[in-house]
Write an enzyme that holds these catalytic residues in place. Structure first.
Site, PDB file in Angstrom:
ATOM      1  CG  HIS A 138      -1.649   1.293   1.418  1.00 50.03           C
ATOM      2  ND1 HIS A 138      -2.462   1.842   0.444  1.00 50.03           N
ATOM      3  CD2 HIS A 138      -1.685   2.159   2.465  1.00 50.03           C
ATOM      4  CE1 HIS A 138      -2.966   2.974   0.889  1.00 50.03           C
ATOM      5  NE2 HIS A 138      -2.522   3.187   2.103  1.00 50.03           N
TER       6      HIS A 138
ATOM      7  CG  HIS B  12       0.645   5.156   7.296  1.00 52.35           C
ATOM      8  ND1 HIS B  12       0.189   3.972   7.834  1.00 52.35           N
ATOM      9  CD2 HIS B  12       1.980   5.189   7.558  1.00 52.35           C
ATOM     10  CE1 HIS B  12       1.195   3.316   8.374  1.00 52.35           C
ATOM     11  NE2 HIS B  12       2.287   4.034   8.228  1.00 52.35           N
TER      12      HIS B  12
ATOM     13  CG  ASN C  67       0.676   6.245  10.903  1.00 54.36           C
ATOM     14  OD1 ASN C  67      -0.146   7.110  10.657  1.00 54.36           O
ATOM     15  ND2 ASN C  67       1.969   6.381  10.632  1.00 54.36           N
ATOM     16  N   GLY C  68       0.133   2.720  13.712  1.00 51.31           N
ATOM     17  CA  GLY C  68      -0.472   1.478  14.197  1.00 51.31           C
ATOM     18  C   GLY C  68      -0.976   1.598  15.618  1.00 51.31           C
TER      19      GLY C  68
ATOM     20  CB  THR D 247      -2.609   6.501  16.702  1.00 50.29           C
ATOM     21  OG1 THR D 247      -1.430   7.030  17.333  1.00 50.29           O
ATOM     22  CG2 THR D 247      -3.746   7.496  16.871  1.00 50.29           C
TER      23      THR D 247
END
Length: 227
Positions: free
Chosen positions: A87, A130, A136-137, A139
């Site tokens: 991605h 993102h 990011n993960g 959160t």
């Protein structure tokens, strides 16, 4: 897929010692989860309709990156890539609008969608956007768990929470994200794999309550890991 999905292009940590970084990340993860629990308690106490806001997401990100990044609590303003993923996140100029859209989707569908569907959407969509250079993960999992519990109206019991189960073994979670990404690339919203995974995690979390109730001692929670 195998390997850890990591943001490429993130700013160096404000700390340099690996042990200090690991310690701060662990402390921040606990603070972030405590903040999530406080927000869930507000929903349960106030009885008002839940609204997910960008400011809430930014606040939870700040907890995760406090003392580690000068960009804690801010949207990214540059390109970021995801290692071990096909991605490609959207251009940084689109991040604020896309995050507004994410919150609008949750708020518009809060009554009609199930708790697991809402949770799955947030967990995938925030990772897809993102919006941060790092964190990011962590959160996405915090926000998704907040939305899950807000929909259900209270904290979920269980010593082994969904974020902790993901932290213990990220591979199924990564695979579910990749599955949803691939579907979206074909212009389809398909979160079936993520929902199935979350259903399993929630079952484990709830079962852990009964397991603890059967034990003479509840044990020490100081080593819990959320990131």
């Amino acid at each position: 897929m195998s390997g850890k999905r990591e943001s490429v292009g993130a700013e160096p940590s404000l700390l340099t010692d690996p042990e200090e970084i690991a310690k701060r990340e662990a402390e921040n993860a606990v603070r972030q989860f405590d903040a999530v629990l406080d927000l869930i308690d507000e929903v349960a106490r106030d009885g008002r309709k839940f609204r997910l806001r960008p400011s809430t997401i930014l606040g939870l990100h700040k907890f995760a990156l406090d003392g580690l990044s000068r960009f804690a609590g801010t949207w990214r303003s540059s390109k970021v890539e995801i290692e071990q993923s096909r991605h490609e996140p959207p251009h940084e100029s689109r991040v604020p609008e896309l995050m507004e859209d994410l919150c609008d989707w949750v708020n518009d569908n809060f009554e009609s969608q199930s708790a697991l569907s809402l949770c799955a959407y947030v967990m995938w969509r925030l990772n897809w956007i993102h919006p941060f250079l790092d964190g990011n993960g962590r959160t996405s999992r915090a926000v998704a768990y907040l939305v899950l519990c807000a929909k259900l109206g209270d904290r979920m019991p269980g010593a082994l929470t969904i974020p902790e189960q993901i932290a213990a073994d990220r591979e199924p979670y990564y695979q579910a994200l990749e599955s949803a990404d691939a579907a979206w690339a074909d212009k389809k919203l398909d979160l079936a794999e993520m929902e199935e995974l979350l259903t399993h995690y929630l079952g484990v979390q709830l079962a852990s309550t009964f397991e603890r109730a059967a034990q003479p001692e509840n044990g020490d929670d100081t080593d819990r890991k959320f990131h």
